[in-house]
Design a protein around this motif. Structure first.
Motif, PDB file in Angstrom:
ATOM      1  N   TYR A 198       0.686  -1.166  -0.067  1.00  0.00           N
ATOM      2  CA  TYR A 198      -0.029   0.142  -0.087  1.00  0.00           C
ATOM      3  C   TYR A 198       0.988   1.280  -0.118  1.00  0.00           C
ATOM      4  O   TYR A 198       0.643   2.287  -0.548  1.00  0.00           O
ATOM      5  N   ARG A 199       1.881   1.172   0.429  1.00  0.00           N
ATOM      6  CA  ARG A 199       3.006   2.319   0.494  1.00  0.00           C
ATOM      7  C   ARG A 199       3.579   2.629  -0.833  1.00  0.00           C
ATOM      8  O   ARG A 199       3.826   3.568  -1.163  1.00  0.00           O
ATOM      9  N   CYS A 200       4.078   1.400  -1.618  1.00  0.00           N
ATOM     10  CA  CYS A 200       4.711   1.560  -2.524  1.00  0.00           C
ATOM     11  C   CYS A 200       3.921   1.066  -4.021  1.00  0.00           C
ATOM     12  O   CYS A 200       4.587   1.482  -5.161  1.00  0.00           O
ATOM     13  N   LYS A 217      -1.171   8.082  -3.414  1.00  0.00           N
ATOM     14  CA  LYS A 217       0.132   8.599  -3.779  1.00  0.00           C
ATOM     15  C   LYS A 217       0.163  10.032  -3.459  1.00  0.00           C
ATOM     16  O   LYS A 217       1.245  10.702  -3.484  1.00  0.00           O
ATOM     17  N   SER A 218      -1.025  10.856  -3.892  1.00  0.00           N
ATOM     18  CA  SER A 218      -0.855  12.158  -3.914  1.00  0.00           C
ATOM     19  C   SER A 218      -0.738  13.060  -2.655  1.00  0.00           C
ATOM     20  O   SER A 218      -0.809  14.058  -2.757  1.00  0.00           O
ATOM     21  N   VAL A 244      -0.937   7.594   7.551  1.00  0.00           N
ATOM     22  CA  VAL A 244      -2.107   7.059   8.429  1.00  0.00           C
ATOM     23  C   VAL A 244      -3.313   6.490   7.692  1.00  0.00           C
ATOM     24  O   VAL A 244      -3.890   5.658   8.158  1.00  0.00           O
ATOM     25  N   ILE A 245      -3.642   6.931   6.544  1.00  0.00           N
ATOM     26  CA  ILE A 245      -4.640   6.266   5.683  1.00  0.00           C
ATOM     27  C   ILE A 245      -4.531   4.978   5.610  1.00  0.00           C
ATOM     28  O   ILE A 245      -5.287   3.802   5.839  1.00  0.00           O
ATOM     29  N   ILE A 246      -3.392   4.350   5.102  1.00  0.00           N
ATOM     30  CA  ILE A 246      -2.841   3.150   4.999  1.00  0.00           C
ATOM     31  C   ILE A 246      -2.909   2.401   6.086  1.00  0.00           C
ATOM     32  O   ILE A 246      -3.299   1.050   6.210  1.00  0.00           O
ATOM     33  N   LEU A 247      -2.392   2.977   7.257  1.00  0.00           N
ATOM     34  CA  LEU A 247      -2.310   2.133   8.436  1.00  0.00           C
ATOM     35  C   LEU A 247      -3.632   2.002   9.197  1.00  0.00           C
ATOM     36  O   LEU A 247      -4.275   0.721   9.608  1.00  0.00           O
TER      37      LEU A 247
END
Length: 190
Positions: A42-44, A126-127, A135-138
């Motif tokens: 989700y990060r990359c 990503k933007s 925070v959104i991903i976690l």
């Protein structure tokens, strides 16, 4: 199994790993690898890079194992390592290809709209400023509670709440703009 048993299981597993028990290393990786891999993905947004980053997370953890003191927050520590590696990854490699292998593969089996929605969500996340995206991903993709996010990011709970609220507002605005663009485009395509 309650949370306390879960923590004790980690403590015992870490003690066995410190003694060189190979089975404990395997069990530890099996226990956390999926979550860390998803977080890195989700990060990359690239499965190959995510796998490399997830593996590197465990290598970093194991390299410092003799110094590690279990305080019941092993998963948070892994997220911290993974987050730092993802940030380093972005510093080194600014341009990540927009083509995602998993999206290309899922395009065959999934309806095109679903694939496009996934691309829009990924690009929108990503933007975001990095601290909001994290925070959104976690919160949404890793299902961590706000207190856990505060521990992982080593910030105050109030800052996590602010970032989550702000990120949601930005996402809503940007997704709304994307919907407006798509409906306008559909009108011209007729």
């Amino acid at each position: 199994m309650g949370k306390e048993d879960f923590v004790n299981a980690d403590f015992l597993m870490i003690q066995r790993m410190k003694q060189g028990d190979e089975a404990s290393f395997d069990a530890f990786v099996r226990k956390y690898y999926g979550e860390i891999l998803n977080y890195c993905h989700y990060r990359c947004f690239d499965r190959n890079y995510a796998e490399d980053l997830a593996q590197e997370t465990f290598l970093h953890f194991f390299a410092k194992l003799s110094d590690y003191h279990d305080r019941g927050k092993t998963k948070n520590y892994l997220y911290t390592i993974a987050g730092n590696l993802c940030r380093d990854f972005y510093r080194k490699k600014k341009d990540i290809p927009a083509e995602h292998e998993d999206l290309e593969q899922s395009a065959v089996s999934a309806p095109m709209d679903r694939v496009l929605d996934q691309i829009v969500v990924e690009e929108t996340i990503k933007s975001l400023p990095p601290e909001f995206a994290e925070v959104i991903i976690l919160y949404y993709f890793q299902d961590l509670k706000m207190r856990e996010i505060a521990d992982v990011l080593q910030v105050k709970l109030s800052l996590v709440k602010y970032r989550l609220k702000r990120a949601k507002k930005i996402l809503e605005q940007r997704m709304g703009e994307e919907d407006a663009y798509e409906s306008q485009r559909a009108t011209y395509d007729l």
